[in-house]
Design a protein around this motif. Structure first.
Motif, PDB file in Angstrom:
ATOM      1  N   LYS A   1       0.833  -1.209   0.000  1.00  0.00           N
ATOM      2  CA  LYS A   1       0.000   0.000   0.000  1.00  0.00           C
ATOM      3  C   LYS A   1       0.869   1.261   0.000  1.00  0.00           C
ATOM      4  O   LYS A   1       0.651   2.179  -0.792  1.00  0.00           O
ATOM      5  N   VAL A   2       1.849   1.306   0.868  1.00  0.00           N
ATOM      6  CA  VAL A   2       2.721   2.476   0.972  1.00  0.00           C
ATOM      7  C   VAL A   2       3.567   2.621  -0.281  1.00  0.00           C
ATOM      8  O   VAL A   2       3.755   3.736  -0.795  1.00  0.00           O
TER       9      VAL A   2
ATOM     10  N   GLU B   1       1.375   3.970  -3.075  1.00  0.00           N
ATOM     11  CA  GLU B   1       1.073   5.374  -2.797  1.00  0.00           C
ATOM     12  C   GLU B   1       2.266   6.273  -3.149  1.00  0.00           C
ATOM     13  O   GLU B   1       2.105   7.317  -3.791  1.00  0.00           O
ATOM     14  N   ASN B   2       3.463   5.865  -2.743  1.00  0.00           N
ATOM     15  CA  ASN B   2       4.663   6.648  -3.034  1.00  0.00           C
ATOM     16  C   ASN B   2       4.958   6.686  -4.531  1.00  0.00           C
ATOM     17  O   ASN B   2       5.363   7.729  -5.063  1.00  0.00           O
TER      18      ASN B   2
ATOM     19  N   ARG C   1       2.707   6.507  -6.917  1.00  0.00           N
ATOM     20  CA  ARG C   1       1.712   7.424  -7.486  1.00  0.00           C
ATOM     21  C   ARG C   1       2.096   8.880  -7.243  1.00  0.00           C
ATOM     22  O   ARG C   1       1.960   9.728  -8.134  1.00  0.00           O
ATOM     23  N   GLN C   2       2.598   9.182  -6.043  1.00  0.00           N
ATOM     24  CA  GLN C   2       3.003  10.553  -5.732  1.00  0.00           C
ATOM     25  C   GLN C   2       4.190  10.983  -6.583  1.00  0.00           C
ATOM     26  O   GLN C   2       4.217  12.112  -7.092  1.00  0.00           O
TER      27      GLN C   2
END
Length: 117
Positions: free
Chosen positions: A52-53, A56-57, A59-60
């Motif tokens: 998940k992390v 997310e990273n 995508r950022q």
């Protein structure tokens, strides 16, 4: 005369920290600098990051224009991540920080609680 935007008033350091801030982004950029890499390969190289992390990273970094996500029309689907030219220039700018960390490892490591790379 036009009013200055918020971006014009933000210092370069704040912009850079916003892009690379967090526990995993600089480590992630280090992995992406090796060339196109798949999600599972990244996860294996970054011990301790959850899916998940990591997602997310990624995508950022992609939203910031630092990372590129390439989807291939294959079965099963293949996705690879790499640094963009902007990401490579940021990685180059961060290289002296790594050198500084290496040079000061003995003085800082006992206090920082940071695991070895």
């Amino acid at each position: 005369m036009q009013a200055a935007s918020d971006t014009d008033q933000t210092c370069g350091m704040s912009i850079a920290i916003d892009v690379v801030g967090g526990k995993w982004k600089m480590h992630l950029m280090w992995v992406l600098a090796e060339g196109p890499v798949r999600f599972g390969q990244i996860r294996r190289k970054l011990d301790g990051v959850s899916e998940k992390v990591l997602a997310e990273n990624l995508r950022q970094l992609e939203a910031s224009g630092i990372a590129h996500r390439e989807m291939y029309a294959e079965v099963p689907p293949r996705v690879e991540y790499s640094l963009t030219p902007l990401g490579r220039s940021l990685n180059d700018a961060l290289a002296p920080l790594e050198v500084w960390g290496d040079e000061n490892r003995d003085a800082l490591a006992p206090r920082s609680g940071v695991a070895a790379c």
